[in-house]
Design an enzyme around this catalytic site. Structure first.
Site, short mmCIF file in Angstrom:
data_model
loop_
_atom_site.label_atom_id
_atom_site.label_comp_id
_atom_site.label_asym_id
_atom_site.label_seq_id
_atom_site.Cartn_x
_atom_site.Cartn_y
_atom_site.Cartn_z
N LYS A 14 -0.47 4.86 4.57
CA LYS A 14 -1.34 3.91 5.28
C LYS A 14 -0.76 3.63 6.66
O LYS A 14 0.43 3.34 6.80
CB LYS A 14 -1.48 2.61 4.48
CG LYS A 14 -2.49 1.64 5.09
CD LYS A 14 -2.76 0.48 4.15
CE LYS A 14 -3.73 -0.53 4.75
NZ LYS A 14 -5.06 0.07 5.01
N HIS A 35 0.83 -1.20 0.00
CA HIS A 35 0.00 0.00 0.00
C HIS A 35 0.87 1.25 0.00
O HIS A 35 2.09 1.18 0.18
CB HIS A 35 -0.94 0.02 1.21
CG HIS A 35 -2.08 -0.94 1.12
ND1 HIS A 35 -1.97 -2.26 1.46
CD2 HIS A 35 -3.36 -0.77 0.71
CE1 HIS A 35 -3.13 -2.87 1.26
NE2 HIS A 35 -4.00 -1.98 0.81
#
Length: 252
Positions: free
Chosen positions: A145, A141
């Protein structure tokens, strides 16, 4: 027309949801909730108890810390909830399950149709391949995040573990271990960098062959589409815990 209360309306996912709703005729955002309010075309509140507008469903893309007040609001107003926030603790997940006894609650760690299809394929692969294959999950990600591993990685791990009758031990880090991999281990690995929207790989490694099932998200919009579809689906539902499987079976 489904009236939506959008929690986390000022964030990136909130913006994506607003854009999706703006192009639909079956729903509208009647109010928003956010700790960092913006001037939008609907009222935005910083306290759930201050919300005055009538809504048919709550869509949450905020933060795990908002869960308690959100569930209290939904219980007080008998309002269905679509929970899209990740990073809940085990205790918070239990709170969600308990709330679903008296409320309609839609909870999925990933709102993508493709990811939920991947989960079904993973279950099938595990049931066919069995204990002879080691399973490792790799997720990637963007560098903003906060939680790791991703809720989706855990959802995929739970899918494998369910087939193996919950005998798997999740291993998140091996750098401090000096031993061979145990048969009942399920490795979960996180990558954070750049603007990666979301990538998940489930690796089945056997003797002289490797099978990899994967999904790559190209835009946050796909999660927003799933959330809005869930909101329309949940309006008027009875108490219970719903997920993407219910949405898929309904044909949305």
């Amino acid at each position: 027309m489904t009236d939506i209360l959008l929690c986390g309306c000022s964030g990136k996912m909130g913006t994506a949801v607003r854009n999706i709703v703006a192009n639909r005729q079956d729903c509208q955002i009647s109010a928003g909730f956010d700790q960092v309010p913006m001037q939008l075309d609907f009222p935005v509140y910083t306290a759930m108890e201050s919300i005055a507008e009538h809504v048919d469903v709550v869509v949450d893309f905020s933060h795990p810390t908002a869960l308690k007040s959100l569930l209290q609001y939904c219980k007080k107003n008998s309002t269905p909830a679509v929970l899209c926030t990740t990073g809940y603790s085990a205790e918070q997940v239990k709170n969600v399950e308990e709330a679903a006894r008296e409320l309609p609650v839609f909870y999925s760690r990933n709102m993508s149709l493709g990811i939920n299809l991947l989960m079904e394929l993973v279950k099938t692969a595990e049931s066919v391949l069995g204990d002879g294959f080691d399973v490792e999950i790799v997720e990637a990600h963007h560098n903003q995040k906060i939680d790791a591993p991703s809720g989706t990685a855990l959802m995929l791990a739970d899918a494998v573990n369910g087939v193996r009758e919950n005998r798997m031990k999740y291993t998140y880090d091996r750098h401090s271990q000096r031993k061979k991999r145990e048969q009942n281990e399920l490795g979960i690995h996180s990558v954070r960098g750049g603007t990666i929207v979301g990538e998940h790989q489930v690796i089945f490694a056997g003797q002289h062959e490797v099978i990899t099932l994967s999904h790559s998200a190209q835009s946050k919009e796909l999660f927003a589409v799933g959330a809005v579809n869930a909101a329309v689906f949940m309006a008027g539902r009875g108490p219970g815990l719903y997920d993407m499987g219910d949405l898929i079976r309904d044909g949305i």
